[in-house]
Scaffold this motif. Structure first.
Motif, PDB file in Angstrom:
ATOM      1  N   GLU A 130      31.539  38.401  44.388  1.00  0.00           N
ATOM      2  CA  GLU A 130      30.632  37.337  44.803  1.00  0.00           C
ATOM      3  C   GLU A 130      30.139  36.550  43.592  1.00  0.00           C
ATOM      4  OE1 GLU A 130      26.646  36.814  47.597  1.00  0.00           O
ATOM      5  OE2 GLU A 130      27.428  38.811  47.174  1.00  0.00           O
ATOM      6  N   ASP A 131      30.071  35.249  43.739  1.00  0.00           N
ATOM      7  CA  ASP A 131      29.531  34.355  42.720  1.00  0.00           C
ATOM      8  C   ASP A 131      28.007  34.393  42.824  1.00  0.00           C
ATOM      9  OD1 ASP A 131      28.668  32.069  41.267  1.00  0.00           O
ATOM     10  OD2 ASP A 131      30.430  30.917  41.850  1.00  0.00           O
ATOM     11  N   ASP A 132      27.328  34.622  41.697  1.00  0.00           N
ATOM     12  CA  ASP A 132      25.860  34.651  41.723  1.00  0.00           C
ATOM     13  C   ASP A 132      25.250  33.248  41.695  1.00  0.00           C
ATOM     14  OD1 ASP A 132      25.885  33.770  39.039  1.00  0.00           O
ATOM     15  OD2 ASP A 132      25.410  35.753  38.236  1.00  0.00           O
ATOM     16  N   THR A 135      25.232  32.090  36.772  1.00  0.00           N
ATOM     17  CA  THR A 135      25.735  32.524  35.470  1.00  0.00           C
ATOM     18  C   THR A 135      26.945  31.699  35.042  1.00  0.00           C
ATOM     19  OG1 THR A 135      24.979  34.765  35.967  1.00  0.00           O
ATOM     20  CG2 THR A 135      26.520  34.516  34.133  1.00  0.00           C
ATOM     21  N   ASN A 151      29.788  35.374  37.316  1.00  0.00           N
ATOM     22  CA  ASN A 151      30.071  36.814  37.351  1.00  0.00           C
ATOM     23  C   ASN A 151      30.878  37.197  38.583  1.00  0.00           C
ATOM     24  OD1 ASN A 151      28.854  37.538  34.927  1.00  0.00           O
ATOM     25  ND2 ASN A 151      26.845  37.698  35.879  1.00  0.00           N
ATOM     26  N   SER A 152      31.808  36.322  38.989  1.00  0.00           N
ATOM     27  CA  SER A 152      32.564  36.565  40.214  1.00  0.00           C
ATOM     28  C   SER A 152      33.818  37.407  39.999  1.00  0.00           C
ATOM     29  CB  SER A 152      32.922  35.238  40.884  1.00  0.00           C
ATOM     30  OG  SER A 152      33.556  34.366  39.991  1.00  0.00           O
TER      31      SER A 152
END
Length: 171
Positions: free
Chosen positions: A147-149, A152, A157-158
């Motif tokens: 999952e993309d936050d 960041t 952080n995907s």
């Protein structure tokens, strides 16, 4: 007159089953390639005023929400798909739909992979056109492992790139 009312209700019920974001018949179909080099699904893309829509349909994925981004180069050499370059970012912004200094032009919402490993989702890339995505070196739609936050830089952080579809340069 009751039969006309029933016909209208039946017509509206059937019309209500269609998803407004289903790919039109004129959509361009692209193979979605997994890290093994095999097609795992299809991406259909089409242009609407001020945006490009993508209908992603794939199987055999790990369950959960996944980051999805347009990358700057139309190359999908597996297994890592680093050939697709970084996110499409012509305005040199920071990554993330929730980042006050962002987003990249190629940032898209996360997409859900169901318990059976299937992905069936339509996403819209606002501010894009087929012409901008199909520039001299094309671009690529890349699915990430996690999952993309949405904040960041550079990729939310995907995680690893697990699937890729080439958006070829215009002929």
């Amino acid at each position: 007159m009751p039969h006309k009312s029933l016909a209208l209700i039946a017509t509206l019920a059937v019309a209500g089953c269609a998803t407004p974001m289903d790919a039109p018949s004129s959509a361009v179909a692209l193979p979605l390639i997994g890290s093994s080099g095999q097609a795992i699904g299809t991406v259909r893309m089409w242009e609407t005023p001020g945006a490009v829509s993508f209908r992603v349909e794939a199987n055999g994925l790990s369950v959960g929400r996944k980051g999805l981004h347009v990358h700057s180069v139309g190359r999908c050499v597996g297994p890592a798909f680093t050939s697709a370059g970084g996110h499409w970012n012509p305005a040199s912004r920071k990554h993330g739909l929730a980042n006050p200094a962002g987003p990249h032009a190629g940032d898209l919402p996360n997409v859900p992979v169901a318990a059976n490993g299937a992905l069936r989702e339509t996403v819209v890339l606002n501010g894009a056109s087929l012409a901008t995505l199909r520039d001299g070196d094309g671009s690529a739609l890349v699915l990430h492992a996690g999952e993309d936050d949405n904040v960041t830089d550079p990729s939310g952080n995907s995680g690893d790139r697990v699937a890729c579809a080439v958006i070829s340069p215009a002929a």
